[in-house]
Write a protein that holds these residues in place. Structure first.
Motif, mmCIF file in Angstrom:
data_model
loop_
_atom_site.group_PDB
_atom_site.id
_atom_site.type_symbol
_atom_site.label_atom_id
_atom_site.label_comp_id
_atom_site.label_asym_id
_atom_site.label_seq_id
_atom_site.Cartn_x
_atom_site.Cartn_y
_atom_site.Cartn_z
ATOM 1 N N ARG A 110 0.833 -1.206 0.000
ATOM 2 C CA ARG A 110 0.000 0.000 0.000
ATOM 3 C C ARG A 110 0.866 1.254 0.000
ATOM 4 N NH1 ARG A 110 -1.179 3.647 3.722
ATOM 5 N NH2 ARG A 110 -3.224 4.700 3.741
ATOM 6 N N HIS A 111 1.851 1.292 0.893
ATOM 7 C CA HIS A 111 2.733 2.451 1.005
ATOM 8 C C HIS A 111 3.466 2.707 -0.310
ATOM 9 C CE1 HIS A 111 5.436 5.314 2.968
ATOM 10 N NE2 HIS A 111 6.446 4.689 2.378
ATOM 11 N N GLY A 112 3.982 1.636 -0.909
ATOM 12 C CA GLY A 112 4.690 1.796 -2.175
ATOM 13 C C GLY A 112 3.783 2.269 -3.298
ATOM 14 N N LEU A 113 2.555 1.772 -3.320
ATOM 15 C CA LEU A 113 1.617 2.171 -4.363
ATOM 16 C C LEU A 113 1.233 3.641 -4.252
ATOM 17 C CD1 LEU A 113 -0.757 -0.925 -4.515
ATOM 18 C CD2 LEU A 113 0.822 -0.158 -6.299
ATOM 19 N N LEU A 114 1.082 4.122 -3.031
ATOM 20 C CA LEU A 114 0.771 5.544 -2.862
ATOM 21 C C LEU A 114 1.876 6.408 -3.461
ATOM 22 C CD1 LEU A 114 -0.653 5.540 0.779
ATOM 23 C CD2 LEU A 114 -1.916 6.151 -1.303
ATOM 24 N N ALA A 115 3.110 6.030 -3.198
ATOM 25 C CA ALA A 115 4.231 6.800 -3.749
ATOM 26 C C ALA A 115 4.267 6.715 -5.269
ATOM 27 C CB ALA A 115 5.545 6.287 -3.156
ATOM 28 N N LEU A 116 4.068 5.526 -5.808
ATOM 29 C CA LEU A 116 4.090 5.359 -7.261
ATOM 30 C C LEU A 116 2.949 6.118 -7.929
ATOM 31 C CD1 LEU A 116 4.932 1.544 -7.445
ATOM 32 C CD2 LEU A 116 6.419 3.420 -8.171
ATOM 33 N N ALA A 117 1.773 6.095 -7.310
ATOM 34 C CA ALA A 117 0.621 6.802 -7.873
ATOM 35 C C ALA A 117 0.874 8.302 -7.919
ATOM 36 C CB ALA A 117 -0.634 6.495 -7.061
#
Length: 287
Positions: free
Chosen positions: A212-219
């Motif tokens: 989740r944390h990584g996806l927020l950054a990528l988004a």
């Protein structure tokens, strides 16, 4: 080849991997766990999972069983011995073995450590993601510290079984106000009617998902509109897209919720793009 597990200092055949009957993980769910995705034999999101493990141990006041370096060596050796190139590695740390008593052992005992690894076929996961999956909703009935990644997962197991019996891949918990918290083993996401990517904030008794944390950054890097906050089941059913995330699922598009079709009933472009971005980044940064 036969699988191999690490149990309290020894690598043993999987069928012989046992802990004592009075291990506190078995009797009290007094322990924590982590799961890393494995890409090309390497650990994905290594730092994030290690940091969360440290936090979980601190919250339960369990001593670290070994240094981070030594634990990393155990994880990698378990992966190597099981010849896992693509898959997962599972770590469990409990308070240890002691005479059954609710209070902590006094004097303290050594923590118990178990590590297993298994291969997963990427083609199977890709086929599932290309088609999309169903989820159901279920009332939130878990304890008030879901931010700690403990092995106390009975409500999650019951929710997952409920989903399976309904022909769904996941169950999303819904709190007393009608807001989705998270999945039985995943974080929940939608793309709302305005095109905003939404997931529940971590102040709402949800797990601080590493994926989740990584996806927020990528988004955010990709210029997507992102909001961390609550959304209702009705908002989820009216969303343009929905998906869930986890170390073993990456980004999995959701095409129906409680039987209601999401969008046009197919994986949406944002979920599909985020899956691509996550997999590319995870492979490039795996340790």
């Amino acid at each position: 080849m036969s699988r191999v597990a690490y149990v309290n200092g020894r690598f043993v055949p999987h069928g012989q991997a046992v802990v004592h009957v009075e291990d506190r993980g078995y009797q009290f769910a007094d322990g924590v766990y982590e799961v890393w995705a494995v890409f090309d034999g390497r650990l994905a999101d290594y730092q994030g999972h290690m940091d969360r493990l440290d936090r979980s141990l601190d919250e339960l006041r369990i001593e670290r069983p070994m240094s981070r370096g030594a634990l990393t060596s155990v994880l990698r050796e378990t992966i190597r011995r099981n010849r896992v190139r693509e898959g997962i590695v599972y770590l469990q740390v409990t308070r240890g073995t002691a005479r059954r008593d609710h209070a902590f052992p006094n004097p303290e005992v050594a923590p118990s450590v178990v590590v297993t690894a298994r291969s997963m076929d990427p083609a199977v996961a890709e086929a599932k993601a290309a088609k999309g999956v169903a989820v159901i909703t279920t009332p939130e009935n878990r304890w008030g510290r879901c931010d700690i990644k403990t092995v106390g997962l009975l409500p999650n197991a019951l929710a997952k079984q409920k989903a399976r019996e309904a022909g769904a891949a996941e169950a999303w918990f819904v709190d007393e106000l009608g807001f989705v918290t998270e999945g039985a083993s995943t974080n929940a996401w939608i793309v709302d009617a305005e095109g905003v990517l939404r997931t529940r904030d971590t102040q709402a008794n949800i797990l601080r998902g590493i994926t989740r944390h990584g996806l927020l950054a990528l988004a955010r890097e990709a210029g997507m509109k992102v909001a961390e906050g609550p959304f209702t089941v009705d908002q989820a059913k009216a969303a343009k897209e929905a998906f869930f995330s986890a170390a073993s699922a990456f980004v999995m598009p959701v095409v129906s919720i409680d039987g209601a079709k999401i969008g046009d009933g197919r994986p949406g472009p944002i979920a599909t793009r985020l899956r691509e971005l996550y997999l590319e980044n995870a492979r490039n940064t795996a340790a």
